[in-house]
Write a protein that holds these residues in place. Structure first.
Motif, mmCIF file in Angstrom:
data_model
loop_
_atom_site.group_PDB
_atom_site.id
_atom_site.type_symbol
_atom_site.label_atom_id
_atom_site.label_comp_id
_atom_site.label_asym_id
_atom_site.label_seq_id
_atom_site.Cartn_x
_atom_site.Cartn_y
_atom_site.Cartn_z
ATOM 1 N N SER A 37 134.577 39.625 -4.982
ATOM 2 C CA SER A 37 135.662 40.466 -5.503
ATOM 3 C C SER A 37 136.896 40.433 -4.619
ATOM 4 O O SER A 37 138.018 40.556 -5.103
ATOM 5 N N ARG A 38 136.675 40.270 -3.331
ATOM 6 C CA ARG A 38 137.798 40.235 -2.384
ATOM 7 C C ARG A 38 138.278 38.824 -2.091
ATOM 8 O O ARG A 38 139.185 38.621 -1.290
ATOM 9 N N GLY A 39 137.667 37.822 -2.741
ATOM 10 C CA GLY A 39 138.089 36.439 -2.532
ATOM 11 C C GLY A 39 137.667 35.876 -1.192
ATOM 12 O O GLY A 39 138.272 34.937 -0.684
ATOM 13 N N LYS A 40 136.619 36.434 -0.617
ATOM 14 C CA LYS A 40 136.164 35.992 0.709
ATOM 15 C C LYS A 40 135.199 34.814 0.638
ATOM 16 O O LYS A 40 134.882 34.214 1.655
ATOM 17 N N ILE A 41 134.707 34.501 -0.551
ATOM 18 C CA ILE A 41 133.799 33.372 -0.709
ATOM 19 C C ILE A 41 134.576 32.226 -1.330
ATOM 20 O O ILE A 41 135.148 32.367 -2.406
ATOM 21 N N GLU A 42 134.626 31.095 -0.633
ATOM 22 C CA GLU A 42 135.392 29.952 -1.111
ATOM 23 C C GLU A 42 134.617 29.084 -2.090
ATOM 24 O O GLU A 42 135.195 28.422 -2.938
ATOM 25 N N LYS A 43 133.294 29.067 -1.964
ATOM 26 C CA LYS A 43 132.476 28.202 -2.810
ATOM 27 C C LYS A 43 131.341 29.018 -3.426
ATOM 28 O O LYS A 43 130.209 28.990 -2.954
ATOM 29 N N PRO A 44 131.630 29.737 -4.504
ATOM 30 C CA PRO A 44 130.566 30.522 -5.134
ATOM 31 C C PRO A 44 129.546 29.601 -5.790
ATOM 32 O O PRO A 44 129.883 28.506 -6.242
ATOM 33 N N SER A 45 128.312 30.047 -5.834
ATOM 34 C CA SER A 45 127.284 29.221 -6.467
ATOM 35 C C SER A 45 127.452 29.277 -7.980
ATOM 36 O O SER A 45 127.923 30.277 -8.537
ATOM 37 N N LEU A 46 127.068 28.211 -8.634
ATOM 38 C CA LEU A 46 127.127 28.171 -10.096
ATOM 39 C C LEU A 46 126.174 29.202 -10.687
ATOM 40 O O LEU A 46 126.459 29.787 -11.731
ATOM 41 N N GLU A 47 125.069 29.436 -10.020
ATOM 42 C CA GLU A 47 124.111 30.451 -10.487
ATOM 43 C C GLU A 47 124.755 31.835 -10.488
ATOM 44 O O GLU A 47 124.615 32.591 -11.446
ATOM 45 N N HIS A 48 125.467 32.172 -9.422
ATOM 46 C CA HIS A 48 126.146 33.466 -9.357
ATOM 47 C C HIS A 48 127.222 33.573 -10.431
ATOM 48 O O HIS A 48 127.343 34.606 -11.100
ATOM 49 N N LEU A 49 128.008 32.506 -10.587
ATOM 50 C CA LEU A 49 129.044 32.530 -11.622
ATOM 51 C C LEU A 49 128.433 32.730 -13.001
ATOM 52 O O LEU A 49 128.943 33.508 -13.811
ATOM 53 N N ALA A 50 127.332 32.047 -13.272
ATOM 54 C CA ALA A 50 126.674 32.170 -14.573
ATOM 55 C C ALA A 50 126.168 33.589 -14.798
ATOM 56 O O ALA A 50 126.330 34.150 -15.893
ATOM 57 N N LYS A 51 125.562 34.188 -13.787
ATOM 58 C CA LYS A 51 125.059 35.564 -13.917
ATOM 59 C C LYS A 51 126.198 36.553 -14.152
ATOM 60 O O LYS A 51 126.092 37.458 -14.978
#
Length: 98
Positions: A37-51
């Motif tokens: 939410s704060r943009g602190k993760i540069e490479k989110p996992s596809l699994e997280h994005l899908a969820k």
């Protein structure tokens, strides 16, 4: 430098949804949701994005990911050279037939 921004914080705000509610819907750790939410993760996992997309009923990944291009890069165009131009004939110098 071009980058991809995660728009999760804005989406939650627009929907009046808390991070805690999203944690319950997705099963993703609260720290991870907070960092996304704060943009602190540069490479989110596809699994997280899908969820997250499933929980928020988002079908277009462009709603959650935003590409921010580099305005200093100019497109490169290469001229097209035809065989008759190599022989010194410029097609623009030829009369137009109607």
């Amino acid at each position: 430098m071009p980058e991809i921004k995660i728009m999760l914080g804005d989406i939650l705000k627009d929907r009046n949804m808390t991070q805690t509610e999203l944690v319950k819907l997705t099963g993703i750790r609260s720290e991870t949701i907070s960092n996304l939410s704060r943009g602190k993760i540069e490479k989110p996992s596809l699994e997280h994005l899908a969820k997250i997309m499933n929980a928020l009923e988002i079908t277009d990944v462009g709603e959650i990911l935003n590409y921010v291009g580099d305005d200093t890069i100019e497109p490169t165009a290469y001229p097209v050279i035809r065989d008759n131009e190599l022989a010194g004939e410029n097609p623009l110098d030829q009369p137009i037939e109607m």
